[in-house]
Write an enzyme that holds these catalytic residues in place. Sequence first.
Site, short mmCIF file in Angstrom:
data_model
loop_
_atom_site.label_atom_id
_atom_site.label_comp_id
_atom_site.label_asym_id
_atom_site.label_seq_id
_atom_site.Cartn_x
_atom_site.Cartn_y
_atom_site.Cartn_z
N HIS A 207 0.59 -1.04 -0.01
CA HIS A 207 -0.12 -0.01 -0.20
C HIS A 207 0.66 1.37 -0.10
CE1 HIS A 207 -4.28 -1.58 0.71
NE2 HIS A 207 -2.87 -2.97 0.75
N ASP A 415 3.05 9.05 -1.92
CA ASP A 415 2.31 8.42 -1.55
C ASP A 415 2.10 7.18 -2.12
OD1 ASP A 415 0.43 8.19 0.58
OD2 ASP A 415 -0.80 9.76 0.46
#
Length: 533
Positions: A207, A415
Amino acid sequence: MADIPDITREAQDRAASPPLESRVEVSESTLGKTKRLSRTGRSRKQVSSSSQRRLVVVSNRVPVPKDGASKAGGLTVALEGALKQSGGLWFGWSGDTVESPSDQAKVVQAGNITFAVLDLSQRDYDEYYAGFANRALWPICHYRLDLVQIERQELDGYFRVNRAFAASLAPLLQPEDVIWVHDYHFIPLAAELRRLGFKNRIGFFLHIPWPPSDVASALPAYQQLLQGFGAYDLVGFHTPQDAENFQRCLVRENIGSSIGTGEHEIDGHKVRIGAFPVGIDTETFVRAAANAERNALVRRTKASLGDRDLIIGVDRLDYSKGLKQRIEAFSCFIKSNPDFRNRVTYIQITPKSRSDVPEYQRMQREIAEQAGWTNGSLGEVDWTPVRYVNRTVGHAALAGLYRMSQIGLVTPLRDGMNLVAKEFVAAQQPDDPGVLILSRFAGAAHELDGAILVNPYDTEACAGAIARALRMPLEERRERWDSMMARLRTNSVEAWCQHFLSSLGNVSSEGLEAHATTNPENGRYPFSEGAPA
Ligand code: F6P
């Protein structure tokens, strides 16, 4: 090396391949009451059928439905959406530390999801979670070599907890289960399961970003971590760049051999590698936003703003989110656009996280000081330019706050995906949408081409983007929003889950014997004693 394919696309074309079916297995506990599962993990009500496959999800955070449940982050929100569709078993950490943790999972049944969680000892928490996972893996994967802390003990703790979690998961598993492991906390989990003899299909999804090899190679036990990926059948990333970085790391370290685009053979076992951009539960979020006008917090916030415009940022308090740069950019915008003084408010909602990690404590102080300085120097008696809030805000209220905002400011320095960007878009009013300002270093930038993409390190450019967004004509806002919304509707969380699992369902598990016997030797990792970290 050829580009890594976007397996999502490939899987979308494979319309005929059905998603994995699932069964609800353990129904001994009711919501709110936890029960320890026996070492065999078999409940009387478990029915095994070779034609059906249960989905077993493993993640560090498991949002067991109870009072004071584990904190939900992007990962848990996405997985909750995924598991709700198919049901299955969700295994991981309870979020609690206790003096003498049991090695048997506590089980809670809620609807079609069985939650099975373990507590951690303080030592395991310090070494595995606050230590190696969040002081080595997290900063390195976010390209922050300046913040890395390498400790031999923490490294050992990380592998020790992975081994213990695999051992506790083992009695809950059945031969046909499909296992989906999530995130950087559990990279070696599949190798541990293989060592215990499991031949199930096992997929892994990261993730967070995976950096290029010059950065990734700062990881202690780098080779062993890479080798551990060889126990998975499918390894997924948010973006093709992450997947490509990862495969190049394998090539550079001579781990196995590349056998094609997005395919690698490690210890005689084929691993597929690809990009599966995670989505949100788009339609549910759209509805929540439309209904949020009635929400009390949303109404109070609206009233408190008067006729000022609203800029919103929502992030965990993490150095990867670029908060310092973001406040600076806002300040620069106000200074260079004095006509906007007292006409715009920036709300930054930032729940604290990982506060026992020293790098986070330092950063939390700095950001709070910076917000204070900015208000002190720019503010007026009747205007607080930056409302900086260290609180969690519920999803319904967030949806409403996004909807009333003219700008969503999502400017992480790095991110994996960033689901706030997607939620902001989904929450907008179609006939008068706000503008998303998005860092080009967020995974979401690969999909959300209707955003104003910015370099978060470039303060003046970000300030210029804010001015441009606030002045953007309605027609352009609509056009940009339409194209992003179309993406969100296609790449929903359901689609992400189906594409990953259908790709995992289509890989063959040949070569697992070889893998199980060659890695690791004697059940010990070579670095656990005496090897350089
Ligand atoms: O993928 C990033 C992640 O691990 C997600 O679980 C979530 O977005 C966030 O970090 C939560 O962090 P933590 O579990 O350390 O609070």
